[in-house]
Design a protein around this motif. Structure first.
Motif, PDB file in Angstrom:
ATOM      1  N   PHE A  48      -9.321  -8.290 -14.413  1.00  0.00           N
ATOM      2  CA  PHE A  48      -9.337  -7.852 -12.859  1.00  0.00           C
ATOM      3  C   PHE A  48      -8.072  -8.988 -12.265  1.00  0.00           C
ATOM      4  O   PHE A  48      -7.606  -8.628 -11.289  1.00  0.00           O
ATOM      5  CB  PHE A  48     -10.455  -7.968 -12.239  1.00  0.00           C
ATOM      6  CG  PHE A  48     -11.484  -6.773 -12.630  1.00  0.00           C
ATOM      7  CD1 PHE A  48     -11.274  -5.614 -12.332  1.00  0.00           C
ATOM      8  CD2 PHE A  48     -12.517  -6.924 -13.242  1.00  0.00           C
ATOM      9  CE1 PHE A  48     -12.011  -4.401 -12.675  1.00  0.00           C
ATOM     10  CE2 PHE A  48     -13.206  -6.117 -13.839  1.00  0.00           C
ATOM     11  CZ  PHE A  48     -13.028  -4.717 -13.609  1.00  0.00           C
ATOM     12  N   ALA A  49      -7.954 -10.018 -13.022  1.00  0.00           N
ATOM     13  CA  ALA A  49      -6.861 -10.840 -12.526  1.00  0.00           C
ATOM     14  C   ALA A  49      -5.478 -10.204 -12.641  1.00  0.00           C
ATOM     15  O   ALA A  49      -4.504 -10.598 -11.864  1.00  0.00           O
ATOM     16  CB  ALA A  49      -7.138 -12.180 -12.843  1.00  0.00           C
ATOM     17  N   ALA A  50      -5.393  -9.537 -13.708  1.00  0.00           N
ATOM     18  CA  ALA A  50      -4.079  -9.050 -14.063  1.00  0.00           C
ATOM     19  C   ALA A  50      -3.829  -7.593 -13.422  1.00  0.00           C
ATOM     20  O   ALA A  50      -2.611  -7.143 -13.393  1.00  0.00           O
ATOM     21  CB  ALA A  50      -3.980  -8.882 -15.554  1.00  0.00           C
ATOM     22  N   GLY A  51      -4.603  -7.128 -12.415  1.00  0.00           N
ATOM     23  CA  GLY A  51      -4.745  -5.634 -11.860  1.00  0.00           C
ATOM     24  C   GLY A  51      -5.056  -4.563 -12.595  1.00  0.00           C
ATOM     25  O   GLY A  51      -4.738  -3.597 -12.036  1.00  0.00           O
TER      26      GLY A  51
ATOM     27  N   GLU B  85      -9.250 -11.662  -8.364  1.00  0.00           N
ATOM     28  CA  GLU B  85      -8.692 -10.294  -8.421  1.00  0.00           C
ATOM     29  C   GLU B  85      -7.448 -10.206  -8.130  1.00  0.00           C
ATOM     30  O   GLU B  85      -7.240 -10.800  -6.972  1.00  0.00           O
ATOM     31  CB  GLU B  85      -9.590  -9.416  -7.874  1.00  0.00           C
ATOM     32  CG  GLU B  85     -11.219  -9.221  -8.384  1.00  0.00           C
ATOM     33  CD  GLU B  85     -12.192 -10.048  -8.020  1.00  0.00           C
ATOM     34  OE1 GLU B  85     -11.619 -11.287  -7.273  1.00  0.00           O
ATOM     35  OE2 GLU B  85     -13.237  -9.939  -8.098  1.00  0.00           O
ATOM     36  N   GLY B  86      -6.647  -9.457  -8.821  1.00  0.00           N
ATOM     37  CA  GLY B  86      -5.226  -9.292  -8.017  1.00  0.00           C
ATOM     38  C   GLY B  86      -4.432 -10.708  -8.459  1.00  0.00           C
ATOM     39  O   GLY B  86      -3.416 -10.816  -7.577  1.00  0.00           O
ATOM     40  N   LEU B  87      -4.932 -11.504  -9.010  1.00  0.00           N
ATOM     41  CA  LEU B  87      -4.229 -13.078  -9.274  1.00  0.00           C
ATOM     42  C   LEU B  87      -2.690 -12.646  -9.625  1.00  0.00           C
ATOM     43  O   LEU B  87      -1.839 -13.615  -9.191  1.00  0.00           O
ATOM     44  CB  LEU B  87      -4.756 -13.791 -10.278  1.00  0.00           C
ATOM     45  CG  LEU B  87      -4.182 -15.401 -10.355  1.00  0.00           C
ATOM     46  CD1 LEU B  87      -4.121 -16.240  -9.379  1.00  0.00           C
ATOM     47  CD2 LEU B  87      -5.052 -15.775 -11.689  1.00  0.00           C
TER      48      LEU B  87
ATOM     49  N   HIS C 148       1.364  -8.508 -20.042  1.00  0.00           N
ATOM     50  CA  HIS C 148       2.225  -9.926 -20.493  1.00  0.00           C
ATOM     51  C   HIS C 148       1.204 -10.949 -19.361  1.00  0.00           C
ATOM     52  O   HIS C 148       0.926 -12.084 -20.002  1.00  0.00           O
ATOM     53  CB  HIS C 148       3.545  -9.747 -19.896  1.00  0.00           C
ATOM     54  CG  HIS C 148       4.155  -8.912 -20.793  1.00  0.00           C
ATOM     55  ND1 HIS C 148       5.555  -9.029 -21.054  1.00  0.00           N
ATOM     56  CD2 HIS C 148       3.891  -8.010 -21.717  1.00  0.00           C
ATOM     57  CE1 HIS C 148       6.109  -8.369 -22.040  1.00  0.00           C
ATOM     58  NE2 HIS C 148       5.239  -7.440 -22.359  1.00  0.00           N
ATOM     59  N   PHE C 149       1.097 -10.673 -18.340  1.00  0.00           N
ATOM     60  CA  PHE C 149       0.258 -11.677 -17.297  1.00  0.00           C
ATOM     61  C   PHE C 149      -0.931 -11.887 -18.031  1.00  0.00           C
ATOM     62  O   PHE C 149      -1.411 -13.173 -18.150  1.00  0.00           O
ATOM     63  CB  PHE C 149       0.281 -10.943 -16.232  1.00  0.00           C
ATOM     64  CG  PHE C 149      -0.385 -12.123 -15.084  1.00  0.00           C
ATOM     65  CD1 PHE C 149       0.254 -13.167 -14.377  1.00  0.00           C
ATOM     66  CD2 PHE C 149      -1.585 -11.979 -14.735  1.00  0.00           C
ATOM     67  CE1 PHE C 149      -0.461 -14.083 -13.801  1.00  0.00           C
ATOM     68  CE2 PHE C 149      -2.369 -12.831 -13.785  1.00  0.00           C
ATOM     69  CZ  PHE C 149      -1.694 -13.905 -13.090  1.00  0.00           C
ATOM     70  N   ALA C 150      -1.650 -10.803 -18.430  1.00  0.00           N
ATOM     71  CA  ALA C 150      -2.935 -10.862 -18.937  1.00  0.00           C
ATOM     72  C   ALA C 150      -2.876 -11.621 -20.495  1.00  0.00           C
ATOM     73  O   ALA C 150      -3.784 -12.588 -20.571  1.00  0.00           O
ATOM     74  CB  ALA C 150      -3.485  -9.646 -19.251  1.00  0.00           C
TER      75      ALA C 150
END
Length: 330
Positions: free
Chosen positions: A134-137, A243-245, A116-118
């Motif tokens: 990668f921002a979404a983990g 990354e990991g945002l 959902h974040f992505a």
């Protein structure tokens, strides 16, 4: 809290009220989006339930704690057994509670949150698909594509093409995001509260916009929060890497829900009630950060190690022993 509705004739789930109005006999109810997805339903293109961020209705304290830990990244490197141990219950008991109250396993919930974040990043930003993964983990681009197809029935590049013209956010520098907040949050009141308690140099705020310096994986950055709608804020992040945002955004959501940004900083606020003294403390022991004058910012808040080892004469004004006790060295 509102539930989610799955339509058995279409395989779609919605957040009511949705413009699409299915017949009542064709509707099944879920307590979470993850539960609907675990049952094989996909998100509605009209009401777009992935743009919200709700905990399951009537979730117990244990499940809420577990969800908060998942949001903070507990399942990124760990597993459900380790999560259960942190909550002092068995893995079997945790899974049973999640099945009853969420309709999905902890791993399925974590997967749904990342997806959902992505999807929101695909809508709101011009970040590349790889950066979003990668921002979404997600651990790899292959995993990202597989999960997005499983949940949304389309690859990320196709989902990007479906975004609405009004979704795209643009910031004058930094990355702009639309961040949903907990149901019932009074955004204006919380921003005004943060403005009243802002520490000079570390925070800069007006009743409608809050800025502060942060540290992510050892690197300094800045966040800007301003009101957007009744159930979301506009967040602009200035970071060297993203990354990991997803975990930084979860931390912003907790801040807006009333939690402190940093427990140690909050302890010092409790010891030092005079704002002028706090400002002096930051100027004396904070980490200087250049290039932030336009934000009204200049420092990172002093670290526990810095204050614990500072010269006592320099800390007399703010209570050296009390601060060292908070730092864990006395």
């Amino acid at each position: 809290m509102r539930s989610f509705e799955g339509v058995v004739t279409t395989g779609i789930y919605c957040v009511p009220p949705c413009p699409g109005r299915p017949r009542a006999e064709n509707v099944v109810t879920f307590t979470s989006a993850a539960g609907a997805e675990a049952a094989g339903f996909r998100a509605c293109h009209r009401c777009r339930p992935y743009r919200g961020d709700r905990k399951p209705a009537s979730a117990s304290e244990l499940v809420c704690r577990a969800i908060d830990l998942i949001a903070a990244g507990a399942l990124d490197a760990g597993n459900a057994a380790e999560l259960a141990a942190r909550l002092a219950v068995s893995e079997r008991h945790l899974r049973r509670m999640f099945h009853e109250q969420v309709g999905a396993t902890p791993d399925q919930l974590a997967r749904s949150r990342r997806a959902h974040f992505a999807r929101r990043l695909l809508d709101d930003t011009d970040l590349s698909v790889t950066d979003i993964a990668f921002a979404a983990g997600f651990g790899s681009l292959r995993q990202f594509n597989r999960v997005m197809v499983a949940i949304f029935r389309a690859a990320p590049v196709e989902l990007r093409k479906r975004r609405r013209r009004a979704d795209r956010l643009v910031a004058d520098g930094g990355l702009a995001l639309r961040v949903p907040v907990a149901e019932g949050t009074d955004i204006g009141r919380r921003l005004a509260q943060l403005a009243r308690t802002a520490i000079g140099g570390v925070e800069s705020a007006t009743p409608t916009c809050y800025r502060r310096t942060i540290v992510v994986d050892g690197d300094p950055g800045v966040i800007e929060i301003s009101s957007a709608t009744a159930d979301a804020v506009r967040l602009v992040v200035h970071l060297p890497r993203i990354e990991g945002l997803i975990h930084l955004v979860a931390r912003v959501q907790r801040l807006l829900a009333g939690q402190p940004w940093d427990p140690f900083e909050d302890d010092i606020r409790g010891i030092v009630s005079d704002h002028g003294v706090l400002d002096d403390l930051v100027r004396a022991y904070g980490v200087p950060i250049g290039g932030l004058r336009k934000f009204g910012l200049a420092y990172l808040f002093p670290t526990p190690t810095t204050l614990a080892t500072a010269n006592s004469s320099g800390l007399d004004k703010v209570g050296a022993q009390a601060i060292r006790a908070s730092s864990g060295t006395v």
